[in-house]
Design a protein around this motif. Structure first.
Motif, short mmCIF file in Angstrom:
data_model
loop_
_atom_site.label_atom_id
_atom_site.label_comp_id
_atom_site.label_asym_id
_atom_site.label_seq_id
_atom_site.Cartn_x
_atom_site.Cartn_y
_atom_site.Cartn_z
N ALA A 1 -16.29 -7.31 20.64
CA ALA A 1 -15.53 -8.56 20.76
C ALA A 1 -16.07 -9.43 21.88
O ALA A 1 -15.95 -10.67 21.82
N GLU A 2 -16.68 -8.81 22.89
CA GLU A 2 -17.27 -9.57 24.00
C GLU A 2 -18.65 -10.11 23.65
O GLU A 2 -19.26 -10.81 24.47
N GLY A 3 -19.15 -9.78 22.46
CA GLY A 3 -20.40 -10.36 22.01
C GLY A 3 -21.62 -9.49 22.12
O GLY A 3 -22.74 -9.94 21.83
N LEU A 4 -21.45 -8.22 22.51
CA LEU A 4 -22.62 -7.34 22.57
C LEU A 4 -23.09 -6.98 21.16
O LEU A 4 -22.29 -6.88 20.23
N ALA A 5 -24.39 -6.79 21.03
CA ALA A 5 -24.96 -6.19 19.83
C ALA A 5 -25.02 -4.69 20.07
O ALA A 5 -25.50 -4.25 21.12
N ILE A 6 -24.52 -3.90 19.13
CA ILE A 6 -24.42 -2.45 19.33
C ILE A 6 -25.08 -1.73 18.16
O ILE A 6 -24.71 -1.96 17.00
N LEU A 7 -26.06 -0.89 18.47
CA LEU A 7 -26.68 -0.01 17.48
C LEU A 7 -26.09 1.37 17.71
O LEU A 7 -26.28 1.98 18.77
N TYR A 8 -25.36 1.87 16.71
CA TYR A 8 -24.54 3.07 16.87
C TYR A 8 -25.11 4.18 15.99
O TYR A 8 -24.99 4.14 14.76
N VAL A 9 -25.76 5.16 16.62
CA VAL A 9 -26.37 6.28 15.89
C VAL A 9 -25.36 7.42 15.83
O VAL A 9 -24.88 7.90 16.87
N VAL B 1 -30.00 -6.38 14.26
CA VAL B 1 -28.72 -6.19 14.93
C VAL B 1 -28.34 -7.52 15.57
O VAL B 1 -29.10 -8.08 16.37
N GLU B 2 -27.15 -8.01 15.23
CA GLU B 2 -26.68 -9.31 15.72
C GLU B 2 -25.68 -9.12 16.85
O GLU B 2 -25.01 -8.09 16.96
N SER B 3 -25.56 -10.16 17.69
CA SER B 3 -24.52 -10.16 18.71
C SER B 3 -23.15 -10.08 18.04
O SER B 3 -22.93 -10.63 16.97
N GLY B 4 -22.24 -9.34 18.68
CA GLY B 4 -20.88 -9.25 18.16
C GLY B 4 -20.74 -8.40 16.93
O GLY B 4 -19.81 -8.58 16.15
N GLU B 5 -21.68 -7.45 16.73
CA GLU B 5 -21.54 -6.53 15.60
C GLU B 5 -21.95 -5.13 16.00
O GLU B 5 -22.73 -4.92 16.95
N VAL B 6 -21.39 -4.15 15.28
CA VAL B 6 -21.78 -2.76 15.41
C VAL B 6 -22.57 -2.39 14.17
O VAL B 6 -22.06 -2.47 13.05
N HIS B 7 -23.82 -2.01 14.38
CA HIS B 7 -24.71 -1.64 13.28
C HIS B 7 -24.92 -0.13 13.36
O HIS B 7 -25.51 0.39 14.31
N ALA B 8 -24.40 0.60 12.39
CA ALA B 8 -24.52 2.06 12.38
C ALA B 8 -25.86 2.48 11.79
O ALA B 8 -26.32 1.90 10.80
N LEU B 9 -26.47 3.49 12.40
CA LEU B 9 -27.74 4.03 11.93
C LEU B 9 -27.51 5.49 11.58
O LEU B 9 -27.13 6.30 12.43
N LEU B 10 -27.72 5.83 10.30
CA LEU B 10 -27.45 7.16 9.79
C LEU B 10 -28.72 7.82 9.27
O LEU B 10 -29.69 7.13 8.92
N GLY B 11 -28.69 9.13 9.18
CA GLY B 11 -29.81 9.89 8.62
C GLY B 11 -29.82 11.29 9.17
O GLY B 11 -29.30 11.55 10.26
N HIS B 12 -30.42 12.20 8.42
CA HIS B 12 -30.49 13.59 8.85
C HIS B 12 -31.48 13.76 10.00
O HIS B 12 -32.22 12.84 10.36
N ASN B 13 -31.51 14.97 10.57
CA ASN B 13 -32.53 15.30 11.56
C ASN B 13 -33.92 15.03 10.98
O ASN B 13 -34.20 15.39 9.84
N GLY B 14 -34.78 14.41 11.79
CA GLY B 14 -36.13 14.12 11.34
C GLY B 14 -36.25 12.86 10.50
O GLY B 14 -37.33 12.54 10.02
N ALA B 15 -35.14 12.12 10.34
CA ALA B 15 -35.18 10.90 9.52
C ALA B 15 -35.91 9.76 10.21
O ALA B 15 -36.37 8.83 9.56
#
Length: 516
Positions: free
Chosen positions: A186-194, A25-39
């Protein structure tokens, strides 16, 4: 800032929750994490947040390994996790929640006025018009979510991890949160979005990783990625077994009929049939089951049991009518964790097994042995407390109440039957539910948000949205990919929203063929 996971693995005994996961996960990006229950999503973010220690692998921040992470050291390193249940205290004010554990003090006294000023500044930074002096319990779900994010920003978070952040939000609140996520990016945070909502991924994410059975099986930059690509990556259609043709006799009276709500359609379950209630989180699946069972007083509804109209006013009335419920939350709603497995398994049958008003340990042991054998319970130990069993075997204990000769249930409501259950136990639970329907003629209504579970279990699938059953299809001949596509609106099939345009990048894809 760059957060890099390399070969991250977490095992619980023989169960592998994470299997050599690589993720950046890099600064200034939204990285989505997907998967079913128990993944493995929850385990991964708990490793990042320091509440779970990985078995092997590394977590590095700008190339520097972070070893022996704890929740406090993770926060100090700039990692902030906002779990689905937020972790706020309703009885404290907004400013008190923001400074909980990091109070501004002067000697022995808390500098409450200074805290309120800083809290107001933190809330203003994220555009939240919230009074710092109001109790958190008085806020809407969206307001509480904003407070949790303000708390993370106030702690100078560099990596913000959001776990299903819109699950309890209204559409207006979800849209406001989406705008905030883009602002923080845009402010430069790295975001992991589940999340499980593909439209959110299409609108917000720069990159995406899909977990399945603890492995990272697919990854891509969102530029050039269509929603159909995400559906195929999540659904694992290549590994799914086709559903068998249904031999259910629907010519007679259904065991359970739930009349249509609003603009929906009637829901019917016949003897010997398994119907899957399928929809996204928030679709109303659990509410429907609990309203039928009588455990949700505010939404009790009239149903038909074998053609007779009834309103089940309580769980006791439902059980007397031979309607049973296996709840989704086995810890708080299903099991007595400190009691032995046998006590948990036969609790409903104790009165029936008693002799002359006294419990019969011999007969109870016989019923437990029958249940343990049918459920392939491991270990087959009647005296072991339920809390000492794995998640899969705890679920088996819960379901075992309704599988033996001591049970008179003829309608079984099952909410999320394999949540937090390993692959092997899933297969065994599916086999037991199918046998209950086929051999005992039980009518089973299963709530799930996993299309593969629908394919593995059900004769028919009832789609749910906004509290109503919107349609019903036969499962044989249907694929998991088709089911998943049905519950996701198709108005965002390309990643072209100018407001949420991701950082440019070349698409990369990895796939694995996994053993069952």
């Amino acid at each position: 800032m760059t957060v890099e996971l390399t070969g991250l693995t977490k095992r619980y005994g023989a169960t592998t929750a994470l299997d050599s996961v690589d993720l950046t996960v890099e600064s200034g990006e939204v990285h989505a994490l997907l998967g079913h229950n128990g993944a493995g999503k929850s385990t991964l973010i708990k490793c990042l947040g320091g509440s779970v220690r990985p078995t092997s692998g590394t977590i590095a921040l700008d190339g520097r390994p972070l070893e022996n992470l704890t929740p406090r050291s993770a926060i100090d390193a700039g990692i902030s996790v906002i779990y689905q249940h937020l972790g706020l205290i309703d009885g404290l004010t907004v400013s008190e929640n923001l400074f909980l554990g990091n109070e501004l003090t002067a000697g022995l006294f808390v500098r409450s006025r200074s805290q309120r000023i800083v809290a107001a500044e933190s809330l203003a930074r994220i555009g939240a018009d919230i009074d710092p002096d109001i109790p958190v319990g008085a806020l809407s779900s969206g307001g509480r979510q904003m407070v949790a994010i303000a708390k993370a920003i106030q702690r100078d978070a560099k990596l913000l991890i959001l776990d299903e952040p819109t699950a309890a939000l209204s559409p207006v609140e979800a849209a406001a949160l989406g705008r905030l996520v883009l602002q923080l990016r845009a402010e430069g945070l790295a975001i992991l979005y589940v999340t499980h909502l593909l439209n959110e991924v299409m609108t917000l994410a720069d990159r995406v990783t899909v977990l399945r059975n603890g492995r990272a099986v697919w990854a891509a930059h969102m530029a050039g990625t269509a929603k159909g690509d995400l559906v195929r990556a999540i659904s694992d259609s290549a590994g799914e077994a086709p559903a068998e043709a249904s031999n259910v006799d629907r010519s007679g009276v259904p065991a359970l009929r739930v009349p249509a709500a609003a603009d929906g359609v009637d829901l019917e379950v016949f003897p010997g049939e398994i119907v899957a209630l399928y929809g996204l989180m928030g679709a109303g699946r659990t509410k429907l089951l609990e309203s039928v069972y009588g455990s949700r007083p505010s939404s009790r509804r009239e149903v038909e049991l074998s053609g007779e109209a009834v309103t089940l006013g309580s769980p006791g009335a439902a059980l007397a009518a031979q309607v049973a419920l296996v709840p989704a939350d086995r810890h708080s709603q299903g099991l007595f964790l400190s009691l032995p497995a046998q006590e948990n398994s036969v609790t409903r049958a104790m009165a029936m097994l008693a002799r002359l008003g006294f419990r019969s340990p011999t007969r109870e042991r016989e019923v437990f042995d029958e249940a343990a054998s049918l459920m392939s319970l491991k270990p087959h130990n009647p005296a072991l407390p339920a809390e000492r069993f794995s998640g899969g075997n705890q679920q088996k204990i819960l379901i075992s109440r309704w599988v033996t000769s001591a049970s008179d249930a003829r309608i079984l409501l099952v909410d999320d039957p394999t949540q937090g259950v390993d692959v092997g136990a899933r297969t065994e639970i599916y086999a037991v539910l199918r046998d209950l329907a086929r051999e005992k003629g039980m009518a089973i209504l299963v709530s799930t948000n996993e299309p593969e579970e629908v394919i593995a279990l059900a004769d028919r699938c009832a789609f749910m949205a906004d509290g109503a059953v919107t349609g019903i299809v036969d499962v044989p001949g249907t694929t998991a990919e088709e089911l998943l596509s049905t519950i996701h609106p198709s108005d965002a099939d390309d990643h072209s929203d100018a407001t949420a345009s991701p950082s440019p990048g070349n698409r990369t894809t990895t796939r694995e063929t996994e053993a069952a």
